[in-house]
Structure formats: structure tokens, C-alpha cells
Design a protein around this motif. Structure first.
Motif, short mmCIF file in Angstrom:
data_model
loop_
_atom_site.label_atom_id
_atom_site.label_comp_id
_atom_site.label_asym_id
_atom_site.label_seq_id
_atom_site.Cartn_x
_atom_site.Cartn_y
_atom_site.Cartn_z
N LEU A 26 0.60 -0.91 -0.08
CA LEU A 26 -0.11 -0.10 0.07
C LEU A 26 0.70 1.86 -0.14
O LEU A 26 1.76 0.83 0.24
CB LEU A 26 -1.01 0.24 1.25
N ASP A 81 -2.09 5.26 1.59
CA ASP A 81 -3.25 4.62 2.49
C ASP A 81 -2.91 4.04 3.45
O ASP A 81 -3.74 3.11 4.07
CB ASP A 81 -3.47 3.41 1.41
N PHE A 102 -9.92 -2.66 -0.01
CA PHE A 102 -9.73 -1.50 -0.87
C PHE A 102 -7.46 -2.50 -1.10
O PHE A 102 -7.06 -1.99 -1.55
CB PHE A 102 -9.11 -0.48 -0.12
N GLN A 103 -7.40 -2.41 1.01
CA GLN A 103 -6.56 -2.85 0.31
C GLN A 103 -5.46 -4.46 -0.29
O GLN A 103 -4.95 -4.62 -0.95
CB GLN A 103 -6.03 -3.20 2.69
N GLN A 148 -5.30 -3.39 -3.95
CA GLN A 148 -4.27 -2.84 -4.09
C GLN A 148 -3.00 -4.23 -3.95
O GLN A 148 -2.07 -4.01 -5.49
CB GLN A 148 -3.51 -1.88 -3.01
N LYS A 198 -3.05 -1.47 -7.84
CA LYS A 198 -3.35 0.02 -8.04
C LYS A 198 -4.02 0.32 -6.92
O LYS A 198 -5.31 -0.84 -6.80
CB LYS A 198 -3.95 0.17 -9.79
N ASP A 199 -4.33 1.49 -6.61
CA ASP A 199 -5.21 1.96 -5.23
C ASP A 199 -6.41 2.50 -5.86
O ASP A 199 -7.41 2.48 -7.28
CB ASP A 199 -5.21 2.94 -5.68
N ARG A 239 -12.17 4.81 4.20
CA ARG A 239 -10.88 5.32 4.99
C ARG A 239 -10.93 5.92 5.84
O ARG A 239 -10.06 5.84 7.12
CB ARG A 239 -10.23 5.57 3.26
#
Length: 358
Positions: free
Chosen positions: A18, A22, A251-252, A255, A260-261, A286
Motif C-alpha cells: 500500500l 493508504d 481496498f487493501q 491494491q 493499483k489503488d 478510509r
């Protein structure tokens, strides 16, 4: 949406880590978000302000406000002190007692005594946060055209209980269904995500399912970058229903799986108001306090000040997390929110905002 029983990513992703920003989101946001993602109802929250005012005297406040508005001139300092240091429930009691004692609505009295942004903020504080949100939503949809930014700002940042309270307030104030009005005034994929959020079905528990996070990450890829066009239904399913803690894990996983974020993917695959809605949901998941700190900073930097944004955040977050936003603002920008408000606003409007921060 695929088989949710198999884990679809591995933490042994080598150099795929990450970005610093992030990883900070994940670390710093867990505590405040677990606090926010419970019932989320402002009326039951116990802010420091409420604990400080155990000696609330509704009769004394009503007499002081009446005296402040009588005769030549107005005692703005008294109005600021009372409105800024009472909870929403206490201000409701003050309104009712004022009407019973003097036979006049406190709102009408203040309208005749105040002006400008000071008047707007004072009157907004006499509403419950849910009522103020309902009025803002109604204003955004009445007449020609729709202010989609207001719909996104409110519906993408509120908890289940807050959304339920807003829907009830909207029905009571305007004798209309908020969901029906949103359906009539929006279209396409933006309408779908907003209507999904209006169901107030987000999981607000504290459990974390790593397998689900991996599967959701894969589904989001398959629905976006992994296909021609974007399957917004998959994004709606995940962003509108998963808990903030679960979304951070997703989201992690995204990634690690894609390299990619998730925000980059949303920016590449969507546009316009739908993109704004998705990015708002991601940024709130987040770090909700960080999201509002960003909004306040952007409203005051550069030429001109966006007073409407200041009023909306100060009024609706005062009962929930204004102190957390203030701390996050200092952390992110190495600036005092109080000092920035003082430099970008003036007069009694400035004094009332600063008082709300203390």
C-alpha cells in the motif's frame, strides 16, 4: 458476483504494498470509525460539550435569549454562547420553552435580529442535524435543476441511523418521500447508488472477513478495469453495504491483487457525479474525520470561502465528531482549524464557528 467461499488474493504480493497514504488511512482511521459506525445517532452521542453542561437551565437560557433580543441593539455574544455550548436536544427544549413563555418562535425572533451567515448558522443550529440535512436535500432538488453535489455530500457520508432520521425529518417537514424525490431528480447509475444508500442497509458491525474482502476486491476489478465498460451494480453492492472496516480490508486487497489503488481505478472507470459519489464513499470508509477535514480545508483555501460548506459541516457534525475533525485537520495540514476559520471568516459568523470548536 462469483464464489465468495475462496480467498482470491495473497498477502505474499512481494513488492506490491500500500502507498504510505493508504497505510496511514488504515492505521489511523480504525479507532474513530469504529466509534462512528455504531448507531451513529447524534441524539445518543455523548460529546465532551454535553458532559460539560450538566447544569443546563432551560428557563435561564430562554430569559437570556429574550433579553439579548429586546430593546435597542442585539446582544450577539449571549446568543453565540448559548447556541454554541448546548446540545441539539437542549436547543430543542429552548425553542419549545421560548414559544411557551413568550408566544413567539425563537427562529422568527432571531431572523429579525440577525443577518448573513451568522443568521444562517444560528437558525441551522435550532434544527436537529437530521432536519438541517433534510432541508438541504429539499433545497437541492426543488425547482429547475438538481444540486447533485449536496445529495452526494449528505447521503454518502451518513450512518444508517442518520439516514433513517433524515428520511423521517424530510417526510415530516415536506410531506414527501425523500426516496421518491431522489428517484425523480436523479438518473442512471447515480440514482442507483443514492437509492441503495437510502435503504440504510450498511453493515455497521466490527467483524472483518478477509475472504470476503478478497472476493469483493476481485469482483470490483471484474466489474471495472477487468471488462469493457463498468458494472456499477457490483460497486453499489460493495460500497453501499459493507462496513467501513470491511471496506478498508477490501481496498487493501485490491491494491495487493491489482497493484493499483481503488481510487485510481474509480477515476479511470467512472466520471462526473457517479465518480464523486464513489470517491466520497471510499474516502469516508478510509477516514471519515479526514474526509471532513479535507472538505473544510478546500472550502477555505485559495480565493474566496465556501461558507455553505462550513455551515453544513459545523452544524451537522457538531454533535458527532467535530472535535475529531479538528484534531485530524491539525494532523493533516499542520494548521489549526480555529486559526484558519479566524483568517477566512469574520464578525459574529466567525465567533460562532470558533465557539463551536471549543
Amino acid at each position: 458476483m462469483g464464489n465468495r467461499n475462496s480467498q482470491s488474493y495473497s498477502l505474499s504480493g512481494g513488492s506490491q504494498q500500500l502507498p504510505k497514504g493508504d497505510s496511514q488511512h488504515s492505521a489511523t482511521a480504525v479507532q474513530p470509525l469504529s466509534r462512528l459506525s455504531g448507531s451513529g445517532q447524534p441524539e445518543t452521542h455523548q460529546p465532551a460539550k454535553q458532559r460539560r453542561h450538566q447544569g443546563f437551565d432551560v428557563d435561564g437560557d430562554v430569559k437570556s435569549l429574550n433579553k439579548a433580543c429586546k430593546g435597542m441593539g442585539t446582544d450577539e455574544a449571549t446568543i453565540i454562547e448559548i447556541l454554541s455550548s448546548r446540545t441539539s436536544n437542549e436547543r430543542q427544549q429552548i425553542k419549545q420553552k421560548y414559544k411557551a413563555t413568550y408566544g413567539k418562535d425563537l427562529e422568527e425572533v432571531l431572523k429579525s435580529e440577525l443577518s448573513g451567515n451568522f443568521e444562517k448558522t444560528a437558525l441551522a443550529l435550532l434544527d436537529r442535524p437530521s432536519e438541517y440535512d433534510a432541508r438541504q436535500l429539499h433545497k437541492a432538488m426543488k425547482g429547475l435543476g438538481t444540486d447533485e453535489a449536496v445529495l452526494i455530500e449528505v447521503l454518502c457520508t451518513r450512518t444508517n441511523q442518520e439516514i433513517i432520521a433524515i428520511k423521517e425529518a424530510y417526510q415530516r417537514l415536506f410531506d414527501r418521500s425523500l426516496e421518491s424525490d431522489v428517484k425523480d431528480d436523479t438518473s442512471g447509475n447515480l440514482k442507483r447508488i443514492l437509492v441503495s444508500l437510502l435503504q440504510a442497509n450498511r453493515d455497521e458491525g466490527d467483524n472483518l472477513d478477509k475472504d470476503l474482502a478478497g472476493q469483493d476486491a476481485k469482483d470490483l476489478y471484474d466489474a471495472g478495469e477487468g471488462r469493457w465498460g463498468t458494472d456499477e451494480l457490483a460497486f453499489n453492492e460493495v460500497l453501499a453495504k459493507r462496513s467501513f472496516k470491511q471496506l478498508r480490508a477490501t481496498f487493501q486487497a485490491y491494491q495487493i491483487l491489482i497493484g493499483k489503488d481503488i481510487e485510481e481505478a474509480i477515476e479511470a472507470e467512472t466520471s462526473g457525479d457517479l465518480q464523486k459519489a464513489y470517491l466520497t464513499l471510499v474516502r469516508c470508509a478510509r477516514d471519515q474525520e479526514g474526509y471532513f477535514a479535507d472538505r473544510l480545508y478546500k472550502s477555505m483555501k485559495g480565493a474566496g470561502t465556501d461558507e455553505e460548506t462550513l455551515i453544513h459541516i459545523f452544524v451537522t457534525r457538531a454533535e458527532v465528531d467535530l472535535q475529531g475533525i479538528k484534531a485530524k485537520f491539525q494532523e493533516k495540514y499542520q494548521k489549526s482549524l480555529c486559526d484558519m476559520v479566524r483568517s477566512d471568516t469574520s464578525g459574529d459568523f466567525q465567533k460562532l464557528l470558533v465557539a463551536l470548536l471549543h
